[in-house]
Design a protein around this motif. Structure first.
Motif, PDB file in Angstrom:
ATOM      1  N   LYS A   1       8.719   2.791  -5.639  1.00 52.51           N
ATOM      2  CA  LYS A   1       7.843   1.649  -5.877  1.00 52.51           C
ATOM      3  C   LYS A   1       6.622   2.043  -6.707  1.00 52.51           C
ATOM      4  CE  LYS A   1       9.904  -1.834  -3.974  1.00 52.51           C
ATOM      5  NZ  LYS A   1      10.304  -3.007  -4.797  1.00 52.51           N
ATOM      6  N   LEU A   2       6.245   3.314  -6.646  1.00 53.99           N
ATOM      7  CA  LEU A   2       5.116   3.795  -7.443  1.00 53.99           C
ATOM      8  C   LEU A   2       5.537   4.236  -8.838  1.00 53.99           C
ATOM      9  CD1 LEU A   2       3.125   5.734  -4.694  1.00 53.99           C
ATOM     10  CD2 LEU A   2       2.337   3.729  -5.963  1.00 53.99           C
TER      11      LEU A   2
ATOM     12  N   GLN B   1       0.849  -1.197   0.000  1.00 52.99           N
ATOM     13  CA  GLN B   1       0.000   0.000   0.000  1.00 52.99           C
ATOM     14  C   GLN B   1       0.888   1.252   0.000  1.00 52.99           C
ATOM     15  OE1 GLN B   1      -3.186  -0.140   2.958  1.00 52.99           O
ATOM     16  NE2 GLN B   1      -3.091  -2.385   2.978  1.00 52.99           N
ATOM     17  N   TYR B   2       1.541   1.494  -1.127  1.00 49.35           N
ATOM     18  CA  TYR B   2       2.556   2.551  -1.192  1.00 49.35           C
ATOM     19  C   TYR B   2       1.953   3.954  -1.064  1.00 49.35           C
ATOM     20  CZ  TYR B   2       5.081  -1.489  -2.954  1.00 49.35           C
ATOM     21  OH  TYR B   2       5.623  -2.739  -3.095  1.00 49.35           O
ATOM     22  N   GLU B   3       0.777   4.174  -1.638  1.00 50.43           N
ATOM     23  CA  GLU B   3       0.133   5.486  -1.519  1.00 50.43           C
ATOM     24  C   GLU B   3      -0.204   5.786  -0.063  1.00 50.43           C
ATOM     25  OE1 GLU B   3      -0.236   7.822  -3.546  1.00 50.43           O
ATOM     26  OE2 GLU B   3      -0.351   7.078  -5.612  1.00 50.43           O
TER      27      GLU B   3
ATOM     28  N   ASN C   1       8.989   4.380  -1.215  1.00 48.57           N
ATOM     29  CA  ASN C   1       7.611   4.246  -1.672  1.00 48.57           C
ATOM     30  C   ASN C   1       7.359   5.010  -2.972  1.00 48.57           C
ATOM     31  OD1 ASN C   1       5.909   2.704   0.502  1.00 48.57           O
ATOM     32  ND2 ASN C   1       7.323   3.985   1.643  1.00 48.57           N
ATOM     33  N   THR C   2       8.026   6.138  -3.125  1.00 44.22           N
ATOM     34  CA  THR C   2       7.919   6.879  -4.381  1.00 44.22           C
ATOM     35  C   THR C   2       8.481   6.052  -5.527  1.00 44.22           C
ATOM     36  OG1 THR C   2       8.099   8.996  -3.211  1.00 44.22           O
ATOM     37  CG2 THR C   2       8.589   8.999  -5.569  1.00 44.22           C
TER      38      THR C   2
END
Length: 210
Positions: A137-138, A108-110, A134-135
């Motif tokens: 990964k998106l 749940q990266y967002e 996380n950025t």
């Protein structure tokens, strides 16, 4: 010859003493186990975080302490944040960071980014590093790398950021750059850490000798 040997011995002792100081710092940056799944990812929805005290899911923004406005005429020194306020912010940042880790491990990266962006200290190396992770990964590799670099500007010994950056460099095809980060981790006392092992594994188990 005696003087030369004495000088070399002193230099060696100084190097050993300096190296001995690094591992403790590096160990603080290690992450060896995945976070345990809590109600944050098993019960809460819409990026909310489980609050153990209130026994409910809260939006990350609702976890921040309420802003207080100094009364008119308050001396300038008294307007600064009190130590108690700073302590509260640090504790909340810790909870937001742990929630972000849990979100990230759940893919749940967002939601992870939302939690991280709510933290009071946006210059905390661990916050910057995980913003980068996380950025990336998106799909925004460029911005992710900027976060990693900012984390290392704040703390060059933050080996977890070096590990993640090295893995990102591998994804970009920069194997040599990843090896440089592996050496940096090793030379900063992190050879026995997860950060080193993870990057080493990403490099196919290839150790570097320089």
């Amino acid at each position: 010859m005696t003087m030369l040997r004495h000088t070399m011995l002193l230099s060696f002792c100084a190097a050993v003493s300096l190296t001995a100081l690094v591992p403790a710092r590096a160990a603080d940056s290690d992450t060896t186990t995945p976070p345990v799944a809590t109600e944050t990812t098993t019960t809460c929805t819409d990026g909310k975080i489980w609050n153990e005290e209130k026994k409910e899911c809260l939006a990350p923004e609702d976890m921040k302490p309420a802003e207080t406005t100094p009364a008119e005429g308050t001396p300038a020194d008294d307007k600064a944040k009190t130590e108690e306020q700073k302590k509260t912010e640090r504790e909340i940042d810790d909870k937001l960071y742990e929630a972000a880790r849990e979100f990230a491990y759940a893919g749940q990266y967002e939601n992870a980014l939302r939690a991280l962006r709510t933290a009071s200290d946006q210059e905390d190396p661990r916050i910057l590093n995980y913003l980068g992770y996380n950025t990336r990964k998106l799909g925004n590799m460029e911005l992710g790398m900027r976060y990693y670099k900012r984390a290392l500007q704040k703390d060059g010994n933050y080996i977890l950021a070096r590990s993640y950056m090295g893995q990102a460099l591998i994804e970009q095809g920069d194997i040599e750059g990843a090896r440089v980060q592996l050496v940096e981790i090793r030379d900063r006392g992190g050879e026995n850490t997860w950060a080193y092992r993870a990057l080493l594994q990403s490099l196919g188990g290839e150790r570097v000798t320089y």
